[in-house]
Design a protein around this motif. Structure first.
Motif, mmCIF file in Angstrom:
data_model
loop_
_atom_site.group_PDB
_atom_site.id
_atom_site.type_symbol
_atom_site.label_atom_id
_atom_site.label_comp_id
_atom_site.label_asym_id
_atom_site.label_seq_id
_atom_site.Cartn_x
_atom_site.Cartn_y
_atom_site.Cartn_z
ATOM 1 N N ARG A 174 71.307 102.439 -25.391
ATOM 2 C CA ARG A 174 72.661 102.604 -24.873
ATOM 3 C C ARG A 174 72.680 102.707 -23.343
ATOM 4 N N CYS A 175 71.708 103.399 -22.769
ATOM 5 C CA CYS A 175 71.756 103.742 -21.341
ATOM 6 C C CYS A 175 70.972 102.790 -20.440
ATOM 7 N N LEU A 176 69.813 102.326 -20.902
ATOM 8 C CA LEU A 176 68.948 101.550 -20.016
ATOM 9 C C LEU A 176 69.594 100.254 -19.533
ATOM 10 N N PRO A 177 70.224 99.430 -20.401
ATOM 11 C CA PRO A 177 70.825 98.187 -19.898
ATOM 12 C C PRO A 177 71.902 98.440 -18.843
ATOM 13 N N VAL A 178 72.694 99.489 -19.012
ATOM 14 C CA VAL A 178 73.749 99.800 -18.041
ATOM 15 C C VAL A 178 73.141 100.114 -16.681
ATOM 16 N N LEU A 179 72.141 100.995 -16.678
ATOM 17 C CA LEU A 179 71.544 101.405 -15.407
ATOM 18 C C LEU A 179 70.712 100.286 -14.795
ATOM 19 N N LEU A 180 70.049 99.493 -15.614
ATOM 20 C CA LEU A 180 69.225 98.412 -15.075
ATOM 21 C C LEU A 180 70.092 97.314 -14.466
ATOM 22 N N ASP A 181 71.159 96.918 -15.144
ATOM 23 C CA ASP A 181 72.063 95.905 -14.577
ATOM 24 C C ASP A 181 72.676 96.390 -13.271
ATOM 25 N N TYR A 182 73.077 97.637 -13.241
ATOM 26 C CA TYR A 182 73.649 98.233 -12.024
ATOM 27 C C TYR A 182 72.635 98.211 -10.882
ATOM 28 N N THR A 183 71.394 98.562 -11.197
ATOM 29 C CA THR A 183 70.349 98.612 -10.174
ATOM 30 C C THR A 183 70.058 97.229 -9.622
ATOM 31 N N LEU A 184 69.931 96.231 -10.496
ATOM 32 C CA LEU A 184 69.646 94.874 -10.033
ATOM 33 C C LEU A 184 70.794 94.327 -9.191
ATOM 34 N N GLU A 185 72.018 94.628 -9.571
ATOM 35 C CA GLU A 185 73.153 94.155 -8.781
ATOM 36 C C GLU A 185 73.157 94.783 -7.391
ATOM 37 N N ARG A 186 72.900 96.086 -7.307
ATOM 38 C CA ARG A 186 72.860 96.742 -5.994
ATOM 39 C C ARG A 186 71.708 96.207 -5.142
ATOM 40 N N GLY A 187 70.582 95.922 -5.777
ATOM 41 C CA GLY A 187 69.440 95.427 -5.029
ATOM 42 C C GLY A 187 69.625 94.020 -4.507
ATOM 43 N N ASN A 188 70.504 93.239 -5.141
ATOM 44 C CA ASN A 188 70.706 91.849 -4.743
ATOM 45 C C ASN A 188 72.014 91.609 -3.994
ATOM 46 N N THR A 189 72.762 92.665 -3.707
ATOM 47 C CA THR A 189 74.041 92.539 -3.014
ATOM 48 C C THR A 189 73.919 93.085 -1.600
ATOM 49 N N PRO A 190 74.240 92.289 -0.578
ATOM 50 C CA PRO A 190 74.060 92.756 0.811
ATOM 51 C C PRO A 190 74.837 94.017 1.148
ATOM 52 N N LEU A 191 76.077 94.120 0.702
ATOM 53 C CA LEU A 191 76.910 95.274 1.022
ATOM 54 C C LEU A 191 77.350 95.948 -0.271
ATOM 55 N N THR A 192 77.083 97.248 -0.405
ATOM 56 C CA THR A 192 77.454 97.984 -1.608
ATOM 57 C C THR A 192 78.142 99.284 -1.220
ATOM 58 N N LEU A 193 78.976 99.783 -2.121
ATOM 59 C CA LEU A 193 79.624 101.072 -1.912
ATOM 60 C C LEU A 193 78.621 102.194 -2.172
ATOM 61 N N PRO A 194 78.761 103.338 -1.511
ATOM 62 C CA PRO A 194 77.852 104.468 -1.778
ATOM 63 C C PRO A 194 77.870 104.854 -3.250
ATOM 64 N N ARG A 195 76.729 105.251 -3.751
ATOM 65 C CA ARG A 195 76.596 105.576 -5.172
ATOM 66 C C ARG A 195 77.450 106.772 -5.569
ATOM 67 N N HIS A 196 77.726 107.680 -4.617
ATOM 68 C CA HIS A 196 78.466 108.888 -4.981
ATOM 69 C C HIS A 196 79.975 108.674 -5.031
ATOM 70 N N TRP A 197 80.456 107.503 -4.597
ATOM 71 C CA TRP A 197 81.892 107.237 -4.713
ATOM 72 C C TRP A 197 82.247 107.107 -6.193
ATOM 73 N N PRO A 198 83.347 107.709 -6.629
ATOM 74 C CA PRO A 198 83.663 107.749 -8.069
ATOM 75 C C PRO A 198 84.333 106.480 -8.593
ATOM 76 N N THR A 199 83.710 105.333 -8.334
ATOM 77 C CA THR A 199 84.226 104.085 -8.905
ATOM 78 C C THR A 199 83.831 104.016 -10.382
ATOM 79 N N PRO A 200 84.530 103.238 -11.197
ATOM 80 C CA PRO A 200 84.155 103.139 -12.617
ATOM 81 C C PRO A 200 82.706 102.716 -12.815
ATOM 82 N N ARG A 201 82.236 101.741 -12.018
ATOM 83 C CA ARG A 201 80.864 101.265 -12.186
ATOM 84 C C ARG A 201 79.860 102.346 -11.794
ATOM 85 N N ASN A 202 80.110 103.046 -10.681
ATOM 86 C CA ASN A 202 79.226 104.135 -10.281
ATOM 87 C C ASN A 202 79.188 105.238 -11.336
#
Length: 484
Positions: A174-202
């Protein structure tokens, strides 16, 4: 060798096209770059708030230099590894320098061939359960992009968590695919929002991370109280039990029971480090094994002559019994099938590093601070080493032909002193699983041919369907290998 200060690469509109292609279809971008510019290619562009400076390495010699001979100059200091640390902790995959050497020294005894071979029966039991479940598959058709990741996850959780694996599979799946997809997207995106911002994805990613952390912490705490009092009644013979120590040592920052190769150094992993290692094992040992297995089964289904040869080997060597660790060395064709599958669809298409100081790679000067991507998926299709590279040919991996190629023409488990610690386990699990499934089924393709080698992850291929025909004689699942 004279260094060339100019590294070829796209500029102007071609650069824009390459960057867009890199974002949408990295493998297409890599192959195009190699065709148009050669073995070392620079992608550089000023972007708002940062400068893009990536050097792509497409040669076996370049891979050797980055991963082995000049490895000290190419570190895991780039954005991707930083976001992996933030998500999964600082385990073997991400740690560096003295911390990496300390972790590797403490954990290496758990990954000796003899120790890993002890997990063969557990892997076979999971493969047999998979084969039994396939008997009820609708229309006798299975989707390998779903089945093999699920198998690899169940097997890995059994090896990691032992008696706690049933609960662990539910949480991790349940948890690993969500966190892994999120991590790969942040690692491959030049500009990202801070992790502590309460966006739905964060918030989804934070919840997934909490779920994984709580799972590991609960099981570790249970193991430290002893096998009879611990969660799930773990006996300490799984990897987590070996890391924590079955006797349950005291102390919030110690008591791992892993204390160097002679057990006398006094060093130990603290509880947070144990959790980090378990999470990294889940990340590194799950999708990669699943990709190799799915591709091997798909390619065998597409090539009936190879499937017949692999099945003949399995029947001749095993004679209906359960395979074991000792059989890995006497199933050479099945091993070659797996290696060729991992060549065609690389489980780890590229490896990234950052240069500490100026370096010369394949005759080109890489500046300090530049990000470097060693593109194994392209190197493993280089016709210099792999004639007719799109063709499935397990005979490429006979001992003589392997010895004739450069070491880094094929490196799905990395290389140098950072080579994957679990590569023997991955090969053992995969070959045994293939043997069990071939004992029970013949496979045929049940869908359109997929463009092999053109994707980064297994799921990007879409459904990979195979039709199953049960064999008339199958071995008893409970029968053990007398040699293994």
């Amino acid at each position: 060798m004279t260094a060339d200060p100019h590294i070829p690469g796209p500029t102007g509109p071609r650069l824009v096209r390459s960057l867009l292609e890199l974002r949408g279809n990295p493998m297409s971008a890599f192959r195009r770059a190699r065709r148009e510019y050669g073995d070392v290619v620079r992608l550089a562009a000023p972007l708002p708030g940062l400068r893009l400076n990536i050097h792509l390495v497409f040669s076996a010699e370049g891979a050797r230099e980055v991963l082995a001979t000049q490895a000290a100059n190419f570190r895991k200091d780039n954005v991707m590894y930083e976001v992996i640390r933030e998500s999964f902790g600082n385990g073997l995959l991400t740690s560096q320098d003295d911390e990496y050497r300390r972790q590797r020294r403490l954990i290496q005894p758990l990954f000796t061939r003899r120790r890993v071979d002890g997990y063969a029966d557990a892997a076979c039991a999971q493969a047999e359960a998979l084969a039994e479940r396939w008997r009820g598959a609708p229309d006798r058709t299975v989707d390998l992009t779903e089945e093999m990741p699920a198998f690899a996850l169940r097997t890995l959780c059994r090896i990691l968590f032992g008696a706690d694996s049933d609960n662990a599979v539910q949480v991790v799946s349940r948890c690993l695919p969500v966190l892994l997809d999120y991590t790969l997207e942040r690692g491959n995106t030049p500009l990202t929002l801070p992790r502590h911002w309460p966006t739905p994805r964060n918030r989804r990613a934070a919840a997934a991370q909490r779920g994984l952390y709580e799972l590991c912490d609960e099981i570790i705490a249970g193991r430290r109280t002893g096998p009879e009092e611990g969660a799930g009644g773990g006996t300490g013979d799984d990897l987590l039990g070996l890391l924590t120590g079955a006797s349950g040592a005291s102390g919030a920052s110690g008591g791992s029971g892993v204390s160097g190769e002679n057990g006398e150094s006094g060093e130990a992993l603290d509880l947070a480090e144990i959790r980090d290692q378990i999470l990294i094992f889940l990340v590194a040992g799950h999708e990669t094994t699943a990709t190799g297995l799915a591709m091997a089964l798909y390619l065998l289904a597409r090539h009936p002559e190879a499937q017949a040869r692999a099945r003949e080997e399995v029947d001749r060597v095993l004679a209906g019994r359960r395979p074991g660790a000792a059989d890995l060395d006497v199933l050479p064709y099945l091993t070659m099938v797996l290696k060729e599958a991992m060549r065609i669809q690389s489980p780890v298409p590229f490896i990234s590093r950052r240069a500490v100081a100026d370096a010369v790679i394949d005759g080109h000067r890489i500046p300090a601070g530049a990000d470097v991507m060693v593109c194994g998926a392209v190197i493993q299709h280089d016709p210099t080493h792999w004639p007719d590279p799109e063709r499935f040919d397990p005979e490429r991996f006979t001992p003589d032909r392997e010895a004739s190629r450069p070491r880094y023409a094929w490196f799905p488990f990395g290389g140098g002193n950072r080579a994957c610690i679990g590569q023997h386990f991955s090969m053992l699990e995969s070959v045994l699983c293939l043997a069990v499934l071939l004992q029970r089924y013949e496979l045929r393709p049940a869908g359109p041919e997929i463009p092999l080698g053109n994707t980064v992850t297994l799921k990007e291929n879409g459904p990979i369907r195979c039709h199953l025909t049960a064999r008339t004689t199958t071995p008893a699942p409970a029968k053990r290998n007398a040699a293994g």
